[in-house]
Write an enzyme that holds these catalytic residues in place. Sequence first.
Site, PDB file in Angstrom:
ATOM      1  N   GLU A 188       1.807   3.959   2.800  1.00 41.40           N
ATOM      2  CA  GLU A 188       2.359   3.530   4.089  1.00 41.40           C
ATOM      3  C   GLU A 188       3.878   3.656   4.065  1.00 41.40           C
ATOM      4  OE1 GLU A 188       0.329  -0.271   4.412  1.00 41.40           O
ATOM      5  OE2 GLU A 188      -1.627   0.721   4.347  1.00 41.40           O
TER       6      GLU A 188
ATOM      7  N   GLU B  72       1.343  -4.368  11.082  1.00 50.91           N
ATOM      8  CA  GLU B  72       0.911  -2.985  10.892  1.00 50.91           C
ATOM      9  C   GLU B  72       1.821  -2.154  11.796  1.00 50.91           C
ATOM     10  OE1 GLU B  72      -1.489  -1.473   9.110  1.00 50.91           O
ATOM     11  OE2 GLU B  72      -2.758  -3.099   8.383  1.00 50.91           O
TER      12      GLU B  72
ATOM     13  N   ARG C 157      -3.410   4.688  -2.075  1.00 46.57           N
ATOM     14  CA  ARG C 157      -3.230   3.367  -1.456  1.00 46.57           C
ATOM     15  C   ARG C 157      -3.050   2.248  -2.490  1.00 46.57           C
ATOM     16  NH1 ARG C 157      -5.465   0.103   2.945  1.00 46.57           N
ATOM     17  NH2 ARG C 157      -6.715  -1.647   2.207  1.00 46.57           N
TER      18      ARG C 157
ATOM     19  N   HIS D 109       2.672  -3.533   6.545  1.00 45.81           N
ATOM     20  CA  HIS D 109       1.773  -2.397   6.340  1.00 45.81           C
ATOM     21  C   HIS D 109       1.940  -1.390   7.471  1.00 45.81           C
ATOM     22  CE1 HIS D 109      -1.108  -4.266   3.353  1.00 45.81           C
ATOM     23  NE2 HIS D 109      -0.457  -5.330   3.769  1.00 45.81           N
TER      24      HIS D 109
ATOM     25  N   HIS E 173       0.869  -1.176   0.000  1.00 45.95           N
ATOM     26  CA  HIS E 173       0.000   0.000   0.000  1.00 45.95           C
ATOM     27  C   HIS E 173       0.902   1.220   0.000  1.00 45.95           C
ATOM     28  CE1 HIS E 173      -3.533  -2.414   1.852  1.00 45.95           C
ATOM     29  NE2 HIS E 173      -3.713  -2.266   0.552  1.00 45.95           N
TER      30      HIS E 173
END
Lengths: 268, 429
Positions: B192, B390, B247, B316, B189
């Site tokens: 990020e 994440e 994204r 991510h 993405h």
Amino acid sequence: MPGLRASPPAFLLLLVLVFPRGSPAAPGAGQELEPGSRSAVAAARVALHYGNFQARSLGGLRALGQVRKATLKNIPESGHKYYLQFSTEDYRTGEDAGNCLATVLYPKKKSPPVVSIKCSHTKDKKEIQEEDNRFYQRIRHQSKPITGNNIPDSYGNIEPALEPVWALAVAGSSSIMWEKSTETLGYFLAQVKSVRQWVRKDDFTEFDYTVLLHEIPTQEIISCHMRLTWLPGHPLKVKHFCASNADEGSGAESGSAAGPSAEKGAKF
Amino acid sequence: MRDQLSLLTMRLPVLLAALVAVAACTETFVGHQVLRVVPQSDEELQKVQELQDLEHLQLDFWLAPRRLGLPVDIHVPFPSLQAVKAHLEAGGVSYSIMIEDVQALLDEEQTEMLRSSRQLPLSTETFNYEAYHTIDEIYNFMDMLVAENPNLVSKLEIGRSTENRPLYVLKFSTGGTNRPAVWIDTGIHSREWVTQASGVWFAKKIVQDHANNEGVASILETMDIFLEIVTNPDGFAFTHTKNRLWRKTRSKHSGSICVGVDPNRNWDAGFGEAGASGNPCTETYHGPYPNSEPEVKSIVDFVKSHGNIKAFVSIHSYSQLLLYPYGYTSAPAPDQQELHEVSAKAVAALSSLYGTKYKYGSIITTIYRASGGTIDWTYNQGIKYSFTFELRDTGRYGFLLPAKQIVPTAQETWLGLKVIMEHARDNLY
């Protein structure tokens, strides 16, 4: 020599039997939630959005720390109500800012969550007031109307001169994020796209903002226009208008015929 | 002139929608202009002041009307341009266009700022790991790393993106033939940014550990590491030039004016089920069919043809979570217990460095239902140790994480990654 006390795991097992998880909350009965569970965290966030907006102060802005305790009740005819206890951090510095007790009721019909929140302070009221006055003076003592774009910028930087204006954006957009939040949709402030100050003859400061909100779980970036007035000690006045995503690509048919239904939003 | 403006009021809903559509689809200032008026008479001054009262025009006075002879600068949004110019012209008020396109100016400024502050590093020793970089700078870094360490690092091209950018994977290997391997990807993405930046740091760290015979040097004795740093280069380029918060990929599929597919909904695991969107204009659009995106297909082909990948980690941001399958179903993964235990250890290691708090669990219980996700597919292929991180933070800066947090984030994440890699090495299957 082993004691006769129940061992901790057995005691926990007892708790689990008394407060079953996974079953829907019966009306009246409270269901204890894992403090780290996403619905508890999301509810705490909503409570903080509301608290940050209502606090009418920039020095007292808080970010979510950890949820310590969370209970969910189903209120018949009303909706789902969360009872929360969580720690907070100063939004700017990250330092411990005390704990909060809050309730968040997500109504069955489409309207903003009903929030009550009470927090302890690590900064005393005078300190917060002084910080607000300092922010206020910094805004007032500019030689021309303040304007800015991309706060923070792509690299996460916030110009020191624009910090008060960013803090104001956090406070103001908290009202938007609180209003829009539901049990399944949550928000973060992604970026202040632009800000422009309106010069006023009275003591109030007034700004036009375009803020970008990050919506979960859809991952959408929502653009909102916000008109905000502020004077230390007075309630923050916010008018807003958010772009709706329905406009994007309207009129263009989706080429995808995959799956039984045409559109499935990310949902849980 | 009055008629023009009342016509404008009638067309207001349409104009607002246009402004909203512009704001929603692209940058806020595209087509906006800044006009300068220097009123020479009371009548001219009045004409300009009239514009101030028309709130729906959304004018923004960079220099407000004050006295005769003093310039008035008006920032006019694109949809109001015609009406404003007509109003001025009808009143005989002359104006000049100070800025033809506000967005173009902003973009130019941005590029200049960056260009002037950048110098090409001469080696991976002088490379600035504490800053965010462009695609070219990262691709240059990769070439330098390979050149400096030809016996350890090689660069593979596993495919091309929609816009024909090469998809590069770094292979770290001390030898052997098709050894069991670990895969790590960052930047799937594009917005990020801390992930691509961490990927660069990981690459250097692997080389350093090997040189010093510590850390992952022991893993490299029996396993290979594959690292794809810019997994979505088209999106990444777009975040540098047009929209920092982009994204998806940049593909266009027939039937829609909207661009891009969510590369983390495009895998063949629960594809198209609840937890993704069928609307091409949304951020979680799954695409017309699984692996429609070359960025995804290239990894699928690589994994299948390699056949010996034992751990797969997709990175991510943000939220500070460590996740394992599944996202598309609430049925627990058969290896749930082991994955949960490994996660606990990895998170403990991560937190030990700076106290950064992470939560962990399956995707569907910890974050939300998501279908067509990377690690659900890799897990179903038999890659047991499939995880998603994440990274920082939890929302204060979100995607716009300050650059000074890059290295601390990479350092702590690396500790978690090592736990996963070591577990895979010690539990080969």
